[in-house]
Motif scaffolding. Structure first.
Motif, PDB file in Angstrom:
ATOM      1  N   GLU A 167       0.833  -1.210   0.000  1.00 32.80           N
ATOM      2  CA  GLU A 167       0.000   0.000   0.000  1.00 32.80           C
ATOM      3  C   GLU A 167       0.863   1.253   0.000  1.00 32.80           C
ATOM      4  OE1 GLU A 167      -3.343   2.205   2.764  1.00 32.80           O
ATOM      5  OE2 GLU A 167      -1.444   1.423   3.526  1.00 32.80           O
ATOM      6  N   TYR A 168       1.933   1.233   0.774  1.00 32.83           N
ATOM      7  CA  TYR A 168       2.798   2.413   0.852  1.00 32.83           C
ATOM      8  C   TYR A 168       3.481   2.678  -0.489  1.00 32.83           C
ATOM      9  CZ  TYR A 168       6.419   5.625   2.384  1.00 32.83           C
ATOM     10  OH  TYR A 168       7.230   6.725   2.511  1.00 32.83           O
ATOM     11  N   LEU A 169       4.001   1.611  -1.108  1.00 33.94           N
ATOM     12  CA  LEU A 169       4.678   1.785  -2.394  1.00 33.94           C
ATOM     13  C   LEU A 169       3.701   2.235  -3.481  1.00 33.94           C
ATOM     14  CD1 LEU A 169       6.990  -1.379  -2.431  1.00 33.94           C
ATOM     15  CD2 LEU A 169       7.647   0.981  -1.952  1.00 33.94           C
ATOM     16  N   LEU A 170       2.485   1.696  -3.446  1.00 31.13           N
ATOM     17  CA  LEU A 170       1.503   2.009  -4.476  1.00 31.13           C
ATOM     18  C   LEU A 170       0.982   3.438  -4.365  1.00 31.13           C
ATOM     19  CD1 LEU A 170      -0.131   0.833  -6.865  1.00 31.13           C
ATOM     20  CD2 LEU A 170      -1.880   0.161  -5.199  1.00 31.13           C
ATOM     21  N   LEU A 171       0.748   3.890  -3.152  1.00 30.57           N
ATOM     22  CA  LEU A 171       0.126   5.202  -2.954  1.00 30.57           C
ATOM     23  C   LEU A 171       1.127   6.318  -2.732  1.00 30.57           C
ATOM     24  CD1 LEU A 171      -2.877   4.223  -0.631  1.00 30.57           C
ATOM     25  CD2 LEU A 171      -2.836   4.414  -3.127  1.00 30.57           C
ATOM     26  N   GLY A 215       4.670   6.024  -3.559  1.00 29.21           N
ATOM     27  CA  GLY A 215       5.895   5.944  -4.345  1.00 29.21           C
ATOM     28  C   GLY A 215       6.076   7.176  -5.218  1.00 29.21           C
ATOM     29  N   ASP A 216       7.337   7.592  -5.399  1.00 26.55           N
ATOM     30  CA  ASP A 216       7.603   8.819  -6.149  1.00 26.55           C
ATOM     31  C   ASP A 216       7.944   8.580  -7.609  1.00 26.55           C
ATOM     32  OD1 ASP A 216       9.996   7.592  -5.731  1.00 26.55           O
ATOM     33  OD2 ASP A 216      10.953   9.265  -4.677  1.00 26.55           O
ATOM     34  N   ASN A 217       7.821   7.306  -8.086  1.00 26.75           N
ATOM     35  CA  ASN A 217       8.027   7.047  -9.517  1.00 26.75           C
ATOM     36  C   ASN A 217       7.217   5.819  -9.909  1.00 26.75           C
ATOM     37  OD1 ASN A 217       9.822   4.508  -9.492  1.00 26.75           O
ATOM     38  ND2 ASN A 217      10.979   5.909  -8.149  1.00 26.75           N
ATOM     39  N   PRO A 218       6.915   5.652 -11.202  1.00 28.29           N
ATOM     40  CA  PRO A 218       6.061   4.536 -11.650  1.00 28.29           C
ATOM     41  C   PRO A 218       6.613   3.159 -11.290  1.00 28.29           C
ATOM     42  CG  PRO A 218       6.279   6.178 -13.379  1.00 28.29           C
ATOM     43  CD  PRO A 218       7.249   6.568 -12.315  1.00 28.29           C
ATOM     44  N   PHE A 219       7.928   3.009 -11.291  1.00 27.28           N
ATOM     45  CA  PHE A 219       8.510   1.701 -10.950  1.00 27.28           C
ATOM     46  C   PHE A 219       8.143   1.308  -9.522  1.00 27.28           C
ATOM     47  CE2 PHE A 219      11.965  -0.813  -9.108  1.00 27.28           C
ATOM     48  CZ  PHE A 219      11.945  -1.923  -9.960  1.00 27.28           C
ATOM     49  N   ILE A 220       8.204   2.264  -8.613  1.00 28.42           N
ATOM     50  CA  ILE A 220       7.846   1.996  -7.209  1.00 28.42           C
ATOM     51  C   ILE A 220       6.359   1.662  -7.102  1.00 28.42           C
ATOM     52  CG2 ILE A 220       7.705   2.983  -4.901  1.00 28.42           C
ATOM     53  CD1 ILE A 220      10.525   2.329  -5.756  1.00 28.42           C
ATOM     54  N   ASN A 221       5.525   2.369  -7.853  1.00 26.39           N
ATOM     55  CA  ASN A 221       4.086   2.103  -7.824  1.00 26.39           C
ATOM     56  C   ASN A 221       3.774   0.698  -8.328  1.00 26.39           C
ATOM     57  OD1 ASN A 221       3.760   5.454  -8.949  1.00 26.39           O
ATOM     58  ND2 ASN A 221       3.474   4.765  -6.855  1.00 26.39           N
ATOM     59  N   VAL A 222       4.441   0.302  -9.428  1.00 23.73           N
ATOM     60  CA  VAL A 222       4.238  -1.044  -9.966  1.00 23.73           C
ATOM     61  C   VAL A 222       4.712  -2.097  -8.969  1.00 23.73           C
ATOM     62  CG1 VAL A 222       4.925  -2.654 -11.787  1.00 23.73           C
ATOM     63  CG2 VAL A 222       4.338  -0.297 -12.368  1.00 23.73           C
ATOM     64  N   SER A 223       5.813  -1.819  -8.270  1.00 22.12           N
ATOM     65  CA  SER A 223       6.309  -2.747  -7.252  1.00 22.12           C
ATOM     66  C   SER A 223       5.275  -2.938  -6.142  1.00 22.12           C
ATOM     67  CB  SER A 223       7.622  -2.223  -6.664  1.00 22.12           C
ATOM     68  OG  SER A 223       8.616  -2.127  -7.655  1.00 22.12           O
ATOM     69  N   GLY A 224       4.596  -1.843  -5.785  1.00 20.11           N
ATOM     70  CA  GLY A 224       3.540  -1.954  -4.777  1.00 20.11           C
ATOM     71  C   GLY A 224       2.391  -2.816  -5.255  1.00 20.11           C
ATOM     72  N   ALA A 225       2.021  -2.706  -6.542  1.00 23.34           N
ATOM     73  CA  ALA A 225       0.952  -3.544  -7.091  1.00 23.34           C
ATOM     74  C   ALA A 225       1.348  -5.015  -7.058  1.00 23.34           C
ATOM     75  CB  ALA A 225       0.639  -3.105  -8.516  1.00 23.34           C
ATOM     76  N   PHE A 226       2.608  -5.318  -7.405  1.00 27.40           N
ATOM     77  CA  PHE A 226       3.081  -6.694  -7.342  1.00 27.40           C
ATOM     78  C   PHE A 226       3.107  -7.211  -5.902  1.00 27.40           C
ATOM     79  CE2 PHE A 226       4.833  -6.089 -11.675  1.00 27.40           C
ATOM     80  CZ  PHE A 226       4.384  -7.288 -12.232  1.00 27.40           C
ATOM     81  N   SER A 227       3.396  -6.322  -4.968  1.00 28.32           N
ATOM     82  CA  SER A 227       3.373  -6.718  -3.556  1.00 28.32           C
ATOM     83  C   SER A 227       1.972  -7.130  -3.133  1.00 28.32           C
ATOM     84  CB  SER A 227       3.870  -5.559  -2.684  1.00 28.32           C
ATOM     85  OG  SER A 227       3.844  -5.908  -1.317  1.00 28.32           O
ATOM     86  N   PHE A 228       0.946  -6.414  -3.629  1.00 26.88           N
ATOM     87  CA  PHE A 228      -0.431  -6.781  -3.345  1.00 26.88           C
ATOM     88  C   PHE A 228      -0.776  -8.137  -3.971  1.00 26.88           C
ATOM     89  CE2 PHE A 228      -1.561  -2.389  -2.086  1.00 26.88           C
ATOM     90  CZ  PHE A 228      -2.343  -2.688  -0.988  1.00 26.88           C
ATOM     91  N   LEU A 229      -0.325  -8.366  -5.191  1.00 26.60           N
ATOM     92  CA  LEU A 229      -0.581  -9.648  -5.844  1.00 26.60           C
ATOM     93  C   LEU A 229       0.074 -10.795  -5.085  1.00 26.60           C
ATOM     94  CD1 LEU A 229      -0.135  -8.673  -9.621  1.00 26.60           C
ATOM     95  CD2 LEU A 229      -2.278  -9.131  -8.404  1.00 26.60           C
ATOM     96  N   PHE A 230       1.280 -10.556  -4.630  1.00 22.65           N
ATOM     97  CA  PHE A 230       1.974 -11.584  -3.850  1.00 22.65           C
ATOM     98  C   PHE A 230       1.264 -11.822  -2.524  1.00 22.65           C
ATOM     99  CE2 PHE A 230       5.487 -13.339  -1.316  1.00 22.65           C
ATOM    100  CZ  PHE A 230       5.882 -14.376  -2.166  1.00 22.65           C
ATOM    101  N   ALA A 231       0.697 -10.763  -1.953  1.00 22.72           N
ATOM    102  CA  ALA A 231      -0.054 -10.913  -0.703  1.00 22.72           C
ATOM    103  C   ALA A 231      -1.266 -11.812  -0.892  1.00 22.72           C
ATOM    104  CB  ALA A 231      -0.480  -9.547  -0.174  1.00 22.72           C
TER     105      ALA A 231
END
Length: 274
Positions: free
Chosen positions: A218-222, A224-240
């Protein structure tokens, strides 16, 4: 599932700081409802979940067995399946057909209450395995500990004979004291310690793992200061999501293992050879 993750992110620890990410830790297992760290009495949310789970189990079994039918209802069928699983797999097969019946209520109670409180770790708006608090596994282990030793003392014919049975016959005289100390530590210290810590450790580790991936995602997705960080947050949710299904398996296995070990210990208590 996305709604579940958003709810989980809020219920696991409240609001995540908007300026920095705080690493999850053991403090996330302390949720006081009444009182605080400074109070002599504190009623926590895990305690409330435990009480509600016991009430729910009692209501379910009583309502399911109130009017038994030849063609069972869904609730009666589920009760029969749970009872048959515990009775046959962990009662009769482990303890033996001669001695297993008096222990079925204990085994069924342990299995259902541990399973439900483990599953609470993935239920939205609860999102907490009650058995991740060490006090609850300790109480369950203490119950098993008392039942096991009382049963063993009665079956062996007294406390002295029970202690004598810890040393296998036919050993050399010099080896008997060493074996007695090892067996005494096994039955009176190691078994209860590992029984409680195994359940507690697995549930605490699983909860912390979900905390990291959900809150971190959630922190990375909301934030994050660049698209790569935001995408990493989305993958973290998928892994969750994947970890939630894996955690469900672990929660069932831990309830099964705790109950199975209890049956093994009781089988040892009523055996004639040891």
């Amino acid at each position: 599932m996305s709604t579940t993750l958003v709810a989980a992110a809020g219920s696991l620890r409240g609001a995540v700081p908007t300026d920095s990410f705080e690493t999850p830790g053991t403090k996330d297992f302390w949720w006081p409802l009444i009182g605080s760290d400074t109070n002599s009495f504190t009623f926590t949310r895990p305690a409330l979940v435990w009480i509600l789970s016991c009430i729910l189990i009692c209501w379910f079994f009583l309502s399911a067995t109130k009017n038994l039918q030849l063609v069972p209802s869904k609730r009666q069928w589920l009760t029969e399946q749970a009872y048959g699983f515990v009775r046959n797999t962990m009662g009769q097969d482990i303890i033996g057909s001669k001695n297993f019946k008096p222990f079925i209520p204990l085994l069924l109670s342990l299995f259902t209450v541990i399973l439900l409180n483990n599953i609470a770790g993935v239920i939205p708006f609860v999102q907490y395995p009650t058995t991740g608090r060490i006090a609850f596994p300790i109480v369950l282990t203490a119950i098993v500990y008392v039942v096991y030793h009382v049963t063993a003392v009665r079956h062996k014919g007294g406390f002295g004979k029970y202690l004598g049975s810890l040393t296998p016959p036919g050993l050399p005289g010099w080896l008997k004291p060493i074996m007695f100390v090892l067996e005494f530590l096994t039955y009176f210290v190691i078994r209860p310690l590992t029984l409680a810590l195994r359940l507690f450790g697995n549930m605490m580790a699983g909860h912390l793992m979900l905390l990291v991936f959900i809150l971190g995602g959630e922190y990375l997705l909301l934030h994050g200061d660049n698209p790569f960080i935001n995408v990493s947050g989305a993958f973290s949710f998928l892994f969750a999501i994947l970890m939630m299904f894996f955690e469900l398996l672990i929660e069932f296995l831990q309830a099964f293992i705790f109950t199975l070990l209890t049956a093994i210990y009781l089988a040892d208590a009523v055996s004639d050879s040891h």
